[in-house]
Motif scaffolding. Structure first.
Motif, PDB file in Angstrom:
ATOM      1  N   HIS A  11       0.823  -1.207   0.000  1.00 45.60           N
ATOM      2  CA  HIS A  11       0.000   0.000   0.000  1.00 45.60           C
ATOM      3  C   HIS A  11       0.861   1.262   0.000  1.00 45.60           C
ATOM      4  CE1 HIS A  11       1.096   0.705   4.195  1.00 45.60           C
ATOM      5  NE2 HIS A  11       0.955  -0.600   4.359  1.00 45.60           N
ATOM      6  N   HIS A  45      -7.118  -7.295  -2.516  1.00 53.53           N
ATOM      7  CA  HIS A  45      -6.481  -6.358  -1.596  1.00 53.53           C
ATOM      8  C   HIS A  45      -6.791  -6.702  -0.153  1.00 53.53           C
ATOM      9  CE1 HIS A  45     -10.179  -4.092  -0.569  1.00 53.53           C
ATOM     10  NE2 HIS A  45     -10.524  -4.263  -1.828  1.00 53.53           N
ATOM     11  N   ALA A  51      -4.672  -0.200   2.513  1.00 52.11           N
ATOM     12  CA  ALA A  51      -4.612  -1.029   1.312  1.00 52.11           C
ATOM     13  C   ALA A  51      -5.870  -0.876   0.468  1.00 52.11           C
ATOM     14  CB  ALA A  51      -4.414  -2.491   1.700  1.00 52.11           C
ATOM     15  N   THR A  54      -5.580   2.300  -1.459  1.00 54.93           N
ATOM     16  CA  THR A  54      -4.641   2.115  -2.572  1.00 54.93           C
ATOM     17  C   THR A  54      -5.310   1.364  -3.705  1.00 54.93           C
ATOM     18  OG1 THR A  54      -2.773   2.068  -1.016  1.00 54.93           O
ATOM     19  CG2 THR A  54      -2.391   1.190  -3.223  1.00 54.93           C
TER      20      THR A  54
END
Length: 239
Positions: A11, A45, A51, A54
């Motif tokens: 991330h 993810h 995360a 991201t």
């Protein structure tokens, strides 16, 4: 032969509130530009906020002009070389770019999936614990739901696929190190000591009948220097 291309991303830089910092958002947007031409089969993810944010940036349409000075979009052109590294690594054939072109190949984004086994956890505890890591593991017990997640992640992704696939995992440093350790055939405890940069790109190729190939490790060529993490103390990082 069939091949799985596995793209591992830590991330972006996180703020104290657990979400991405402004630098982390810049990192993720630049990485999105680099990955925009890859026909991802799956995007997985971690459920943690940094995360998930991201992943949201990586799966959003790439904004025009998102490449900053000093970065190299998609690793297409490196100083003194045009596509040579990509061709050697087999990435042109894999669909990252059109052969003979510096433009990303078109790709439809795959739906993103949150998966607990892509989360932030310790994948393996060595026995005995090296003295240098005693404080790191202090109070940790390898029990609970996460105890089988690291092996589940390898079972799902660390092998060739029946058809050529491109799988992206947006995760955390420990799991990227765990995959790299496995690809190199190193003992389980060697996930320790593999640093992973925020929004660095690691690519592992799994091909039928061949050992895993570590194509890229912690590649930051899509980021300008002020967004790099090198692992060196400030002021002595090699240029």
């Amino acid at each position: 032969m069939t091949t799985r291309w596995l793209y591992l991303v830590r991330h972006g830089d996180a703020s104290e509130t657990a979400g991405l910092s402004p630098a982390g958002r810049r990192q993720a947007k630049l990485l999105a530009g680099r990955l925009s031409g890859i026909p991802f089969t799956s995007i997985t993810h971690s459920p943690l906020q940094r995360a998930a944010e991201t992943a949201a940036i990586l799966t959003a349409p790439v904004e025009p002009g998102s490449v900053e000075p000093g970065s190299v979009q998609a690793g297409l052109v490196e100083p003194g070389s045009v596509q040579a590294g990509l061709v050697q690594a087999g990435l042109v054939q894999a669909g990252l770019v059109r052969a003979g072109s510096a433009e990303p190949a078109p790709a439809e984004p795959a739906p993103a999936e949150s998966w607990d086994a892509a989360g932030d956890y310790i994948p393996f505890v060595p026995d005995p614990i090296p003295p240098a890591f005693t404080a790191f593991f202090d109070g940790y017990t390898p029990e609970g739901p996460e105890s089988g997640w690291a092996e589940a992640a390898l079972a799902r992704f660390a092998r060739p696929s029946p058809a050529e696939t491109h799988d992206l995992i947006i995760t955390h440093a420990f799991l990227v190190a765990w995959f790299v350790r496995d690809a190199l055939g190193a003992p389980p405890a060697r996930w320790l000591g593999i640093p992973v940069a925020n929004c660095g790109l690691t690519v592992i190729r799994y091909t039928t009948g061949r050992p895993p190939a570590l194509v890229q490790l912690n590649d930051l060529s899509h980021l300008p220097p002020d967004l790099h993490w090198t692992g060196f103390p400030p002021g002595i990082a090699p240029s």
